[in-house]
Design an enzyme around this catalytic site. Structure first.
Site, PDB file in Angstrom:
ATOM      1  N   GLY A 125       0.830  -1.185   0.000  1.00 40.07           N
ATOM      2  CA  GLY A 125       0.000   0.000   0.000  1.00 40.07           C
ATOM      3  C   GLY A 125       0.871   1.244   0.000  1.00 40.07           C
ATOM      4  O   GLY A 125       2.087   1.183   0.124  1.00 40.07           O
TER       5      GLY A 125
ATOM      6  N   ASP B 189       2.119   5.247  -1.423  1.00 42.49           N
ATOM      7  CA  ASP B 189       2.552   5.939  -2.634  1.00 42.49           C
ATOM      8  C   ASP B 189       4.049   5.689  -2.863  1.00 42.49           C
ATOM      9  O   ASP B 189       4.536   4.575  -2.664  1.00 42.49           O
ATOM     10  CB  ASP B 189       2.231   7.437  -2.508  1.00 42.49           C
TER      11      ASP B 189
ATOM     12  N   LEU C 178       8.575  -0.974   7.101  1.00 48.33           N
ATOM     13  CA  LEU C 178       8.889   0.416   7.435  1.00 48.33           C
ATOM     14  C   LEU C 178      10.317   0.769   7.042  1.00 48.33           C
ATOM     15  O   LEU C 178      11.180  -0.101   6.916  1.00 48.33           O
ATOM     16  CB  LEU C 178       8.664   0.678   8.926  1.00 48.33           C
ATOM     17  N   ALA C 179      10.536   2.076   6.866  1.00 41.04           N
ATOM     18  CA  ALA C 179      11.865   2.597   6.527  1.00 41.04           C
ATOM     19  C   ALA C 179      12.135   3.805   7.409  1.00 41.04           C
ATOM     20  O   ALA C 179      11.477   4.850   7.265  1.00 41.04           O
ATOM     21  CB  ALA C 179      11.933   2.982   5.055  1.00 41.04           C
TER      22      ALA C 179
ATOM     23  N   CYS D  53       5.676   9.958  -0.516  1.00 43.22           N
ATOM     24  CA  CYS D  53       4.390   9.414  -0.070  1.00 43.22           C
ATOM     25  C   CYS D  53       3.223  10.183  -0.677  1.00 43.22           C
ATOM     26  O   CYS D  53       2.100  10.132  -0.162  1.00 43.22           O
ATOM     27  CB  CYS D  53       4.294   9.408   1.456  1.00 43.22           C
TER      28      CYS D  53
END
Length: 247
Positions: free
Chosen positions: A96, A98, A182-183, A199
């Protein structure tokens, strides 16, 4: 009543610096293996069912931009030649969210969890990932939190005079099995975010621990802290397999 088969052990795998496609393929393999076990278990008696495994992959990537299913390709501001000039790759992927950037100095965490082992609530799952990051940053004296309607972790999240995103998130979940993750920008080269609309949010900045603290931060130390809070929040028993690739 069928007996539940629960496994809250999480195998932690550190892949070091790894090409995005290679790490994605590895995630897909672990994800598919877990789905296959769950599918087979449906036709077995409770005593015959196999436990599903849970994984947490840590890694860094060479420069790469990834676009989620709900993103717009126009949010990438580089053409093919410019990508090559910046030694960066671009992938459309099945999470999910962007567009975002991954690169050296950024801590990427990919939990491959069977949420049937923990709780079947994807919103709770996302909030727990965010909370693990928030608690980790607090150990460095950083006050981080959430902005309503925007997934991820932010600084200056309350008054929002200069909100700055420090951790991006994007996940996939099927049959309650997760992938992607996650990043967290630790020592990330933030100039690479100038080539995207991060995003898909044009009016908010991106930051890193290094920029906020004005110092290089130990990535290994951040890994340890994040793992501690991840285990605490999920009630998991985490085991570091090795720092070698397991495939």
């Amino acid at each position: 009543m069928l007996k539940s088969v629960i496994n809250k052990e999480v195998e932690v795998i550190s892949l070091g610096v790894i090409d995005y496609q290679e790490a994605w393929d590895y995630q897909e393999k672990l994800f598919a293996d877990t789905i296959a076990i769950k599918t087979a278990n449906r036709n077995l008696e409770p005593s015959e069912r196999k436990l599903t495994s849970n994984y947490l992959i840590y890694c860094q990537h060479p420069h790469v931009y990834t676009l989620g299913k709900s993103g717009k390709e126009s949010h990438l501001l580089l053409n093919e030649q410019s990508l090559q000039d910046h030694q960066a790759k671009f992938y459309k992927i099945n999470r999910g969210g962007d567009i975002t950037y991954h690169g050296p100095g950024q801590l990427v965490a990919y939990p491959i969890l069977d949420l049937d082992n923990f709780f079947t609530d994807i919103h709770k799952y996302l909030r727990f990932l965010e909370e693990a990051v928030i608690l980790t940053l607090a150990d460095y004296g950083m006050v981080a939190g959430r902005i309503a309607g925007l997934t991820g972790v932010w600084l200056d999240f309350e008054e929002q005079k200069n909100p700055r995103k420090i951790c991006a998130m994007g996940v996939k979940c099927s049959r309650w099995v997760t992938m992607h993750g996650l990043a967290l920008n630790v020592n990330t080269d933030l100039s690479y975010f100038n080539h995207i609309i991060p995003c898909g949010i044009p009016d908010k900045a991106v930051t890193s621990m290094q920029q906020e603290l004005n110092a290089i931060v130990s990535l290994a130390e951040v890994e340890e802290k994040l793992l501690f809070y991840f285990a605490k929040l999920f009630g998991a028993s985490c085991h570091i397999l090795s720092h070698e690739r397991r495939y």
